[in-house]
Design an enzyme around this catalytic site. Sequence first.
Site, PDB file in Angstrom:
ATOM      1  N   PHE A 111       0.817  -1.219   0.000  1.00 59.04           N
ATOM      2  CA  PHE A 111       0.000   0.000   0.000  1.00 59.04           C
ATOM      3  C   PHE A 111       0.846   1.262   0.000  1.00 59.04           C
ATOM      4  O   PHE A 111       0.360   2.341  -0.330  1.00 59.04           O
ATOM      5  CB  PHE A 111      -0.953  -0.001   1.202  1.00 59.04           C
ATOM      6  CG  PHE A 111      -0.364   0.506   2.483  1.00 59.04           C
ATOM      7  CD1 PHE A 111       0.373  -0.307   3.316  1.00 59.04           C
ATOM      8  CD2 PHE A 111      -0.551   1.834   2.861  1.00 59.04           C
ATOM      9  CE1 PHE A 111       0.913   0.171   4.488  1.00 59.04           C
ATOM     10  CE2 PHE A 111      -0.010   2.324   4.041  1.00 59.04           C
ATOM     11  CZ  PHE A 111       0.729   1.488   4.853  1.00 59.04           C
ATOM     12  N   LYS A 112       2.131   1.150   0.343  1.00 58.59           N
ATOM     13  CA  LYS A 112       3.002   2.322   0.388  1.00 58.59           C
ATOM     14  C   LYS A 112       3.065   3.037  -0.966  1.00 58.59           C
ATOM     15  O   LYS A 112       3.262   4.238  -1.027  1.00 58.59           O
ATOM     16  CB  LYS A 112       4.425   1.921   0.792  1.00 58.59           C
ATOM     17  CG  LYS A 112       4.555   1.160   2.098  1.00 58.59           C
ATOM     18  CD  LYS A 112       4.274   2.027   3.303  1.00 58.59           C
ATOM     19  CE  LYS A 112       4.812   1.466   4.617  1.00 58.59           C
ATOM     20  NZ  LYS A 112       4.307   0.151   5.023  1.00 58.59           N
ATOM     21  N   ASP A 113       2.863   2.274  -2.066  1.00 57.79           N
ATOM     22  CA  ASP A 113       2.898   2.896  -3.400  1.00 57.79           C
ATOM     23  C   ASP A 113       1.812   3.963  -3.564  1.00 57.79           C
ATOM     24  O   ASP A 113       2.014   4.934  -4.295  1.00 57.79           O
ATOM     25  CB  ASP A 113       2.682   1.835  -4.492  1.00 57.79           C
ATOM     26  CG  ASP A 113       3.868   0.887  -4.633  1.00 57.79           C
ATOM     27  OD1 ASP A 113       5.016   1.344  -4.508  1.00 57.79           O
ATOM     28  OD2 ASP A 113       3.630  -0.312  -4.881  1.00 57.79           O
TER      29      ASP A 113
END
Length: 470
Positions: A111-113
């Site tokens: 999810f960091k993207d």
Amino acid sequence: MRYISTRGEAPSLGFDDALLAGLARDGGLYMPETWPRLAPQQIADFAQAPFADIAATVLGHFAGNTIPRADLVAISRDAYARFRHPAITPLVQIDRNVWVLELFHGPTLAFKDVAMQLLARLMDRVLEERNERVAIVCATSGDTGGAAVEAFRGRSRADAIVLFPNGRISDVQRRMITTASEPNVHAVAINGTFDDCQALVKAMFNDHAFRDRVKLAGVNSINWARVVAQITYYLAAAASLGAPHRKISFSVPTGNFGDVFAGYVAKRMGLPIAQLVIATNENDILYRTYTTGRYELRDVVATTSPSMDIQISSNFERFLFEAGNRDPAEVRGRMGALRQSGAFELSQGQAAAMRSDFAAATASMPDVAACIRDVKERSGYVLEPHTACGMVALQKTRAPADAAHVVLATAHPAKFPDTIESVLGERPVLPPGLASLMTDRERMTVLPNDLAAVQRYVLETTGAAKGVTA
Ligand SMILES: *Cc1c(COP(=O)(O)O)cnc(C)c1O
């Protein structure tokens, strides 16, 4: 919109300066002076809107007049153009009233993207305008590093230096950091834990002479713009499930408290959230704080959900500030106690606020394995270990029966193939486009957990040692 430090001893900044600063100069974190409000109809309308447009709207509320709306739309559309799913963060139903919110369709499968792709473009835009160049130093428990490398590789206005705990992240995670061949990307394995890496980054920010010399910028979730970027999927998911007319609960696998804090902000902006669950693994400092009112550090233990193997949850300081009536002296007192004795007590008001705004539960490694097996058997869906912590926590908390329950899927199973294989007996496959990852050449520098050594490395790699700054 102005941004103020949780510790009250740094000047307030506009969105663009807070974006580049990351950590405030007094060691605090930036918070908006006020919370923007969304009208119920605006939330309902998000059900029809493309993800990138919701992102631009959310950003617009926080960026004030620093970046025009048309540019925010263009930046957001570009940021999400490479995601492998047209909905960007699709919902998958796995039970009668349970959905998985897949946040892993970006380039590094976590999810960091979602935030990092946007952050890099926002930074680029501000740096371009100012004709400046920065050194990004980031600490990673596994996924932030890869996301930062993907977002910043080859960009002309930033060097990206990624510190990760040597031997404590998965092979896929490490390779996403070490296989980039662009000269502006630098992978550094620190002989220590994630908390050590994070402490090194904070120490570099707090060394003002060094900070100014290398033009340090931060992309960890202490950076306010990352939190903002994560608000989007709470709104998009809730609206598509019928908010604001239907009650929605979210269960959030939590480490640094960034993701779950974005959910809290969505609530402050007007999204009706029935329950917001802080899900932890055995590194359960937030769960213990929730139940006892005492924030107390313990040793980090390695688990099957390594991106949550964290004891010092940086973004919790934002909640302390908010729940302590925004009194910076109170935050300074508690952070001082944490530094000196490794613990502090929440005030009665803070403890009560935490219990009313959140639920919390812990998932052990056996819980996680049983959950992965159970969900696979009942629905055919494969959860990876962090997401499974969220699912276990949903089951352990008293979720409101009439709500739609959303578990945030923070990573793709192929990022943790060994754990999945040991539980299910089958190895998840990497999506197309990542096939060469496991054979590409790796490049990294191993350094001790020593501030002076890391600072020397940063000076040398960014050219600042020779006085070259642009
Ligand atoms: C970073 C990460 C988390 C924790 O998110 P925080 O914002 O640090 O609370 C959970 N799961 C995965 C897969 C992650 O990469």
